[in-house]
Write an enzyme that holds these catalytic residues in place. Structure first.
Site, short mmCIF file in Angstrom:
data_model
loop_
_atom_site.label_atom_id
_atom_site.label_comp_id
_atom_site.label_asym_id
_atom_site.label_seq_id
_atom_site.Cartn_x
_atom_site.Cartn_y
_atom_site.Cartn_z
N ASN A 1 0.84 -1.21 0.00
CA ASN A 1 0.00 0.00 0.00
C ASN A 1 0.87 1.25 0.00
OD1 ASN A 1 -2.30 -1.56 0.22
ND2 ASN A 1 -2.41 -1.35 2.45
N ALA B 1 4.08 1.59 -0.96
CA ALA B 1 4.86 1.76 -2.19
C ALA B 1 3.97 2.12 -3.38
CB ALA B 1 5.65 0.49 -2.46
N GLU C 1 4.31 -4.30 -8.31
CA GLU C 1 3.45 -3.75 -7.24
C GLU C 1 1.98 -4.01 -7.52
OE1 GLU C 1 4.18 -2.34 -4.49
OE2 GLU C 1 6.22 -1.58 -4.60
P1 TGC Z 1 -6.83 -11.64 0.38
O1 TGC Z 1 -7.68 -12.73 0.88
O2 TGC Z 1 -7.47 -10.55 -0.38
O3 TGC Z 1 -6.00 -10.97 1.57
C1 TGC Z 1 -5.22 -11.74 2.44
C2 TGC Z 1 -5.07 -10.94 3.73
O4 TGC Z 1 -4.40 -9.72 3.43
C3 TGC Z 1 -5.27 -8.60 3.73
N1 TGC Z 1 -5.07 -7.62 2.64
C4 TGC Z 1 -4.46 -6.46 2.82
N2 TGC Z 1 -3.92 -5.89 3.89
C5 TGC Z 1 -3.36 -4.68 3.74
N3 TGC Z 1 -3.30 -4.06 2.54
C6 TGC Z 1 -3.80 -4.60 1.43
N4 TGC Z 1 -3.71 -3.97 0.26
C7 TGC Z 1 -4.42 -5.86 1.53
N5 TGC Z 1 -5.02 -6.69 0.64
C8 TGC Z 1 -5.43 -7.76 1.35
C9 TGC Z 1 -6.66 -9.16 3.76
O5 TGC Z 1 -7.51 -8.39 4.57
C10 TGC Z 1 -6.41 -10.54 4.34
O6 TGC Z 1 -6.20 -10.39 5.74
P2 TGC Z 1 -6.76 -11.50 6.75
O7 TGC Z 1 -6.33 -11.00 8.09
O8 TGC Z 1 -8.23 -11.51 6.54
O9 TGC Z 1 -6.13 -12.78 6.33
O10 TGC Z 1 -5.66 -12.31 -0.45
P3 TGC Z 1 -5.66 -12.96 -1.89
O11 TGC Z 1 -4.83 -14.19 -1.79
O12 TGC Z 1 -7.07 -13.05 -2.43
O13 TGC Z 1 -4.79 -11.94 -2.77
C11 TGC Z 1 -5.10 -10.64 -2.84
C12 TGC Z 1 -4.28 -9.89 -3.89
C13 TGC Z 1 -4.32 -10.55 -5.24
C14 TGC Z 1 -4.95 -8.56 -4.00
C15 TGC Z 1 -2.85 -9.72 -3.45
O14 TGC Z 1 -2.25 -10.89 -3.23
C16 TGC Z 1 -2.03 -8.83 -4.38
O15 TGC Z 1 -2.03 -7.62 -4.19
N6 TGC Z 1 -1.26 -9.38 -5.37
C17 TGC Z 1 -0.28 -8.60 -6.11
C18 TGC Z 1 1.10 -8.91 -5.57
C19 TGC Z 1 2.01 -7.73 -5.65
O16 TGC Z 1 1.62 -6.60 -5.77
N7 TGC Z 1 3.30 -8.00 -5.55
C20 TGC Z 1 4.27 -6.94 -5.49
C21 TGC Z 1 5.62 -7.45 -5.06
S1 TGC Z 1 6.72 -6.17 -4.57
C22 TGC Z 1 7.07 -5.34 -5.96
O17 TGC Z 1 6.56 -5.54 -7.00
C23 TGC Z 1 8.09 -4.29 -5.77
S2 TGC Z 1 8.51 -3.40 -7.16
C24 TGC Z 1 9.41 -2.26 -6.32
C25 TGC Z 1 9.94 -1.17 -7.11
O18 TGC Z 1 10.99 -1.34 -7.74
O19 TGC Z 1 9.36 -0.06 -7.03
P1 FAD Z 2 1.90 -13.32 -13.05
O1 FAD Z 2 1.33 -13.25 -11.69
O2 FAD Z 2 2.34 -14.64 -13.57
O3 FAD Z 2 0.86 -12.68 -14.07
C1 FAD Z 2 0.97 -12.90 -15.49
C2 FAD Z 2 -0.21 -12.20 -16.18
O4 FAD Z 2 -1.44 -12.78 -15.75
C3 FAD Z 2 -0.30 -10.71 -15.85
O5 FAD Z 2 -0.77 -10.01 -16.97
C4 FAD Z 2 -1.35 -10.67 -14.76
O6 FAD Z 2 -2.01 -9.42 -14.68
C5 FAD Z 2 -2.27 -11.78 -15.21
N1 FAD Z 2 -3.05 -12.34 -14.11
C6 FAD Z 2 -2.58 -12.92 -12.98
N2 FAD Z 2 -3.59 -13.34 -12.21
C7 FAD Z 2 -4.74 -13.03 -12.87
C8 FAD Z 2 -6.12 -13.19 -12.59
N3 FAD Z 2 -6.53 -13.73 -11.45
N4 FAD Z 2 -7.03 -12.75 -13.50
C9 FAD Z 2 -6.59 -12.15 -14.64
N5 FAD Z 2 -5.30 -11.97 -14.97
C10 FAD Z 2 -4.38 -12.40 -14.08
N6 FAD Z 2 8.73 -8.31 -6.50
C11 FAD Z 2 9.17 -8.25 -5.22
O7 FAD Z 2 8.74 -9.01 -4.36
N7 FAD Z 2 10.10 -7.32 -4.86
C12 FAD Z 2 10.64 -6.45 -5.75
O8 FAD Z 2 11.48 -5.61 -5.38
C13 FAD Z 2 10.22 -6.51 -7.10
N8 FAD Z 2 10.78 -5.71 -8.03
C14 FAD Z 2 10.45 -5.87 -9.34
C15 FAD Z 2 11.16 -5.16 -10.32
C16 FAD Z 2 10.87 -5.34 -11.66
C17 FAD Z 2 11.66 -4.61 -12.69
C18 FAD Z 2 9.83 -6.22 -12.04
C19 FAD Z 2 9.48 -6.39 -13.49
C20 FAD Z 2 9.14 -6.93 -11.09
C21 FAD Z 2 9.46 -6.79 -9.74
N9 FAD Z 2 8.83 -7.55 -8.75
C22 FAD Z 2 9.24 -7.48 -7.44
C23 FAD Z 2 7.87 -8.58 -9.13
C24 FAD Z 2 6.46 -8.09 -9.47
O9 FAD Z 2 5.80 -7.68 -8.33
C25 FAD Z 2 5.72 -9.21 -10.19
O10 FAD Z 2 6.31 -9.34 -11.45
C26 FAD Z 2 4.23 -8.93 -10.30
O11 FAD Z 2 3.61 -8.99 -9.05
C27 FAD Z 2 3.54 -9.89 -11.28
O12 FAD Z 2 3.86 -11.21 -11.01
P2 FAD Z 2 4.35 -12.17 -12.21
O13 FAD Z 2 5.43 -11.48 -12.95
O14 FAD Z 2 4.66 -13.48 -11.61
O15 FAD Z 2 3.12 -12.29 -13.18
#
Ligand code: TGC
Ligand code: FAD
Length: 391
Positions: free
Chosen positions: A248, A250, A371
């Site tokens: 949230n 970030a 994110e």
């Molecule tokens: P779900 O059942 O919805 O939630 C599980 C538990 O988490 C709570 N929750 C949250 N809490 C705080 N903030 C949020 N935004 C929250 N969303 C959900 C929820 O209340 C629950 O809590 P509890 O106590 O009831 O268990 O979980 P789900 O498995 O259905 O998945 C939800 C989903 C898809 C929205 C979530 O997993 C998601 O956001 N997926 C995307 C993953 C993602 O954004 N990865 C990013 C990795 S870091 C990165 O990319 C860094 S890039 C950095 C850079 O270079 O800038």
């Molecule tokens: P996937 O989850 O495999 O998704 C593939 C495709 O399917 C996407 O188009 C997606 O939108 C779609 N999709 C997935 N689920 C569904 C659904 N239910 N319904 C419809 N469409 C769906 N992660 C970290 O933890 N820390 C970091 O610092 C970090 N830095 C990053 C830096 C870079 C440059 C990049 C590219 C990624 C980084 N990430 C990091 C990872 C990033 O958060 C993930 O790449 C991202 O969350 C998507 O996961 P994935 O690549 O496995 O795609």
């Protein structure tokens, strides 16, 4: 003829305090004086400018909306505006600050022990220690609850095994916030661990061949029987909600950052259009070009104004994750469209890194994905609006 600049069109100054204006100005100056002239070269060479870490630390831009422990304790508007100015330079620069402040310092600040806070936060705020955030795995990105990294309680500590991928800053990080399931297989078993570089069994190899975010270091995290002491766990962080709470923070900064990238592209397109002559007149005098510039300016202005509203809500503790998802989704899509438009206005010149637009467009492809992908945020907002889970 009387003209109006994009800044004048937005008229943000009346919505922000003197301190917030100052933060915007000093960050803008930092980027202009120390980054813009080498942005294309760094991108081409795939280099992150390590000297910028200390510079950002000196200005208080790392963990800047956190209180105490050497952090600047600024408002969320100031934080957002600083991220916007950093991303005017490059998404890689903003990524560094997002990861350091929102993904690493924030969880330590919120869930860490007093000892952990004292040990890490002041040095991280100064840029003396670099952090990274390991959530994503090769087979668990959008669905982090499916992670397979495991921690097992073992005597007086823990043993970690697993692999993280796509981790910003991991190759240069001194400390990694690693999320793993502890003694179980459920998302509710997820806990956060502070793993220091140099720990036996820990490695963070670089990921190469990126065509996006090239001026940012991205790597894996490999954990092979990594033994950690009891005090390496974030005591108060429990379940998937903990890493999602970091997101949230970030995602909020990214929404602002993307506006910075869009502004850079707009500025470049406008300047180019005034100088580029076709059919005897500058392309700035052509209706089709003006329509694109007007669309870009309007999108940027309305995004920025909405973001400041949400930042004020965040300062009041009233910003919901749904709002954050909407902000990130809309802002990044807007910026990507602006970058593509600007790239097109530059014609063939637009495909070289001598200009910023293609670099921003390429970077924003990552921002669109990380994110929470654009689609994930669509489904989060959709779930909120309808009460139906479409994941
Ligand atoms: P779900 O059942 O919805 O939630 C599980 C538990 O988490 C709570 N929750 C949250 N809490 C705080 N903030 C949020 N935004 C929250 N969303 C959900 C929820 O209340 C629950 O809590 P509890 O106590 O009831 O268990 O979980 P789900 O498995 O259905 O998945 C939800 C989903 C898809 C929205 C979530 O997993 C998601 O956001 N997926 C995307 C993953 C993602 O954004 N990865 C990013 C990795 S870091 C990165 O990319 C860094 S890039 C950095 C850079 O270079 O800038
Ligand atoms: P996937 O989850 O495999 O998704 C593939 C495709 O399917 C996407 O188009 C997606 O939108 C779609 N999709 C997935 N689920 C569904 C659904 N239910 N319904 C419809 N469409 C769906 N992660 C970290 O933890 N820390 C970091 O610092 C970090 N830095 C990053 C830096 C870079 C440059 C990049 C590219 C990624 C980084 N990430 C990091 C990872 C990033 O958060 C993930 O790449 C991202 O969350 C998507 O996961 P994935 O690549 O496995 O795609």
């Amino acid at each position: 003829m009387q003209t109006i600049s994009l800044d004048e069109l937005i008229a943000l100054d009346r919505l922000i305090s003197d301190e917030e204006r100052l933060v915007r100005e000093v960050t803008r100056r930092l980027v202009a004086e120390r980054y813009l002239s080498r942005a294309g070269e760094l991108f081409e060479k795939a280099e992150f400018p390590m000297d910028m870490i200390e510079a950002m630390g000196e200005l208080g831009l790392l963990g800047m909306n956190l209180q105490g422990y050497g952090c600047a304790g600024m408002s969320n508007v100031a934080y957002g505006l600083a991220m916007e100015e950093l991303e005017y330079g490059d998404s890689g620069l903003r990524s560094f600050a997002s990861v350091q402040g929102s993904l690493c310092m924030y969880p330590i600040h919120r869930w860490g022990s007093e000892e952990q806070k004292q040990k890490y936060l002041p040095k991280m705020a100064r840029g003396e220690l670099v952090g990274c955030f390991g959530l994503t795995e090769p087979n668990a990105g959008s669905d982090p609850g499916a992670m397979t990294t495991r921690a097992v309680s073992d005597g007086d500590g823990y043993v970690l095994n697993g692999n993280k991928m796509w981790i910003t800053n991991s190759p240069i990080a001194d400390v990694a916030v690693v999320w793993a399931k502890l003694d179980g297989d459920e998302p509710s078993d997820i806990r956060g661990f502070l793993v220091e570089a140099g720990t036996k069994g820990y490695s963070a190899p670089e990921q190469h061949h990126k065509m996006s975010l090239r001026a940012s270091r991205t790597g894996e995290i490999s954990l092979e029987d990594v033994r950690l002491p009891k005090d390496a766990i974030l005591p108060a962080a429990r379940g998937l909600g903990a890493p999602l709470s970091c997101l949230n923070q970030a995602r909020f900064g990214i929404a602002f950052g993307a506006v910075g990238a869009a502004r850079a592209c707009f500025d470049e397109a406008l300047q180019y259009a005034k100088g580029r002559v076709t059919f005897g007149r500058p392309i700035a005098a052509k209706q089709l070009i003006q329509a694109q510039l007007a669309d870009m300016a309007e999108d940027i202005a309305l995004s920025e104004l909405a973001l400041v509203h949400y930042a004020r809500l965040k300062d009041e503790g009233k910003l919901s994750p749904y709002m954050v998802s909407m902000m990130k989704r809309k802002s990044v899509a807007m910026a990507l469209q602006a970058a593509r438009r600007s790239r097109s206005i530059l014609g063939a010149n637009g495909i070289t890194v001598d200009y910023a637009s293609i670099r921003h467009a390429m970077n924003l492809e990552s921002v669109y994905t990380y994110e929470g992908t654009h689609e994930v945020h669509t489904l989060i907002v959709g779930r909120g609006l309808t009460g139906e889970n479409a994941f």
